[in-house]
Write a protein that holds these residues in place. Structure first.
Motif, PDB file in Angstrom:
ATOM      1  N   THR A   1      51.413  36.604  32.963  1.00  0.00           N
ATOM      2  CA  THR A   1      50.348  36.158  33.877  1.00  0.00           C
ATOM      3  C   THR A   1      50.531  34.702  34.274  1.00  0.00           C
TER       4      THR A   1
ATOM      5  N   ARG B   1      51.137  33.722  38.210  1.00  0.00           N
ATOM      6  CA  ARG B   1      50.224  32.858  38.972  1.00  0.00           C
ATOM      7  C   ARG B   1      50.993  31.750  39.690  1.00  0.00           C
TER       8      ARG B   1
ATOM      9  N   ALA C   1      47.096  44.283  34.861  1.00  0.00           N
ATOM     10  CA  ALA C   1      45.660  44.507  35.044  1.00  0.00           C
ATOM     11  C   ALA C   1      44.906  43.184  35.162  1.00  0.00           C
ATOM     12  N   SER C   2      45.291  42.202  34.361  1.00  0.00           N
ATOM     13  CA  SER C   2      44.653  40.883  34.442  1.00  0.00           C
ATOM     14  C   SER C   2      44.913  40.221  35.782  1.00  0.00           C
TER      15      SER C   2
ATOM     16  N   ARG D   1      45.608  41.676  38.645  1.00  0.00           N
ATOM     17  CA  ARG D   1      44.871  42.380  39.692  1.00  0.00           C
ATOM     18  C   ARG D   1      43.381  42.017  39.649  1.00  0.00           C
ATOM     19  N   ALA D   2      42.862  41.814  38.452  1.00  0.00           N
ATOM     20  CA  ALA D   2      41.459  41.409  38.326  1.00  0.00           C
ATOM     21  C   ALA D   2      41.219  40.030  38.931  1.00  0.00           C
ATOM     22  N   GLU D   3      42.266  39.201  38.960  1.00  0.00           N
ATOM     23  CA  GLU D   3      42.167  37.870  39.551  1.00  0.00           C
ATOM     24  C   GLU D   3      42.383  37.885  41.065  1.00  0.00           C
ATOM     25  N   GLY D   4      42.713  39.052  41.605  1.00  0.00           N
ATOM     26  CA  GLY D   4      42.943  39.148  43.037  1.00  0.00           C
ATOM     27  C   GLY D   4      44.392  39.009  43.446  1.00  0.00           C
TER      28      GLY D   4
ATOM     29  N   ASP E   1      47.950  40.652  43.996  1.00  0.00           N
ATOM     30  CA  ASP E   1      48.477  41.984  44.275  1.00  0.00           C
ATOM     31  C   ASP E   1      49.746  42.202  43.454  1.00  0.00           C
TER      32      ASP E   1
END
Length: 335
Positions: A186, A190, A235-236, A238-241, A243
């Motif tokens: 992650t 980012r 999953a984390s 995608r939860a942050e927006g 793609d």
């Protein structure tokens, strides 16, 4: 045109760096796509390399980076004061010291803003280590120079067909599973997404994330890293927006159809990322360091001591690295 020139770090003068710098200048000038740039040091090396490789590239001595904005029309601007003997194919301590000095000053110029970014020619890690260079490579040196931890400097390999990021880099393959974690994936994802927005104009970056094991673990039969580490990280994100898709088996992620579904592929280890990019885009592959406050690109090849000085080195990757650095600078400036 960028408001400041690009600084070019010479690399190991015994390698193909001098030749590909000269050849890239000639190619970009012929294409009409030559941005303002200058080489930090090595005027004697470059003159000898041009004569030996029969590259028509006039050298223009400059004393200040700003002079490159005006000198680039007459030839390749080169800052004097740093030099070494030209010994193609035979690395020397003096050459390693020149490579380090050129890299150090080019980085300082970029950090101070007198250069809009830097492009680094290949270095020999073993030769640098022999003179006391205490970094795994140029990327880690740059992170430290920027006051950042190594993990914030992310290596991306980019070519016309593919962009790919190895999440672990210069480590033994046996060490990779223990190094992977949801946090690692992650954190780097980012940085990659932010850099694609800032430096490449991709408003909504799409990340394709590779599996580690064959068949993405085959439901746990071939390993559980996908279920335990990679899928939770996706999953984390995608939860942050962000793609992100995956984990996609490594033998499927780089097919032509799959490549249309993402902007960059995040791979779990070095060769998983570098084999496809070098297969598809070897002569135009660029190593880009993401996550830094400065722009840094490099050709995605090494010193090639075995062919240095023979006039056969392809300057395509160096030309691509210069074009990409210039485009990134324009994107950051909003030009």
């Amino acid at each position: 045109m960028n408001a400041a020139p690009l600084a070019i770090a010479l690399g190991d003068p015994a390698g193909i760096g001098p030749e590909v710098i000269l050849g890239a200048w000639a190619r970009l000038r012929a294409e009409g796509r030559l941005p303002p740039l200058f080489v930090v040091g090595g005027p004697q090396v470059l003159a000898a390399a041009a004569a030996r490789a029969r590259i028509d590239c006039p050298l223009v001595p400059i004393a200040d980076p700003a002079e490159a904005l005006f000198a680039i029309g007459a030839g390749l601007p080169v800052m004097a004061g740093l030099d070494a003997p030209y010994t193609p194919g035979a690395p020397q301590a003096d050459g390693a010291r020149l490579a380090l000095a050129s890299l150090t000053w080019a980085t300082r110029f970029a950090l101070s803003g007198v250069a809009v970014g830097l492009v680094t020619a290949p270095v020999a890690k073993s030769a640098l280590a022999a003179i006391g260079f205490d970094y795994p490579g140029q990327t880690e040196f740059l992170a430290d120079a920027c006051g950042l931890p190594y993990r914030d400097a992310v290596m991306m390999l980019a070519g016309p067909s593919l962009k790919t990021v190895p999440l672990t880099v210069h480590v033994a393959l046996a060490e990779v599973p223990a190094l992977l974690s949801p946090d690692l994936i992650t954190h780097k994802a980012r940085i990659v997404a932010a850099a694609l927005r800032r430096d490449f104009g991709i408003a909504e970056p799409r990340l394709g994330i590779a599996a580690l094991n064959p068949h993405a673990g085959e439901g746990g039969q071939f390993g559980d890293e996908e279920a335990r580490i990679i899928a939770p990280a996706i999953a984390s994100l995608r939860a942050e927006g962000i793609d992100a898709i995956g984990p996609v088996p490594g033998d499927a992620l780089f097919t032509p159809r799959a490549r249309t579904g993402y902007d960059v592929a995040l791979a779990m280890y070095h060769d998983q990322a570098l084999i496809p990019i070098k297969t598809l885009d070897f002569d135009e592959g660029v190593n880009v360091t993401l996550g830094l406050p400065i722009i840094r690109t490099s050709p995605d090849h090494g010193t090639a001591f075995d062919i240095a000085g023979q006039g056969v080195a392809d300057p395509g990757a160096m030309a691509a690295a210069i074009r990409m650095a210039s485009a990134m600078a324009a994107a950051r400036s909003g030009a």
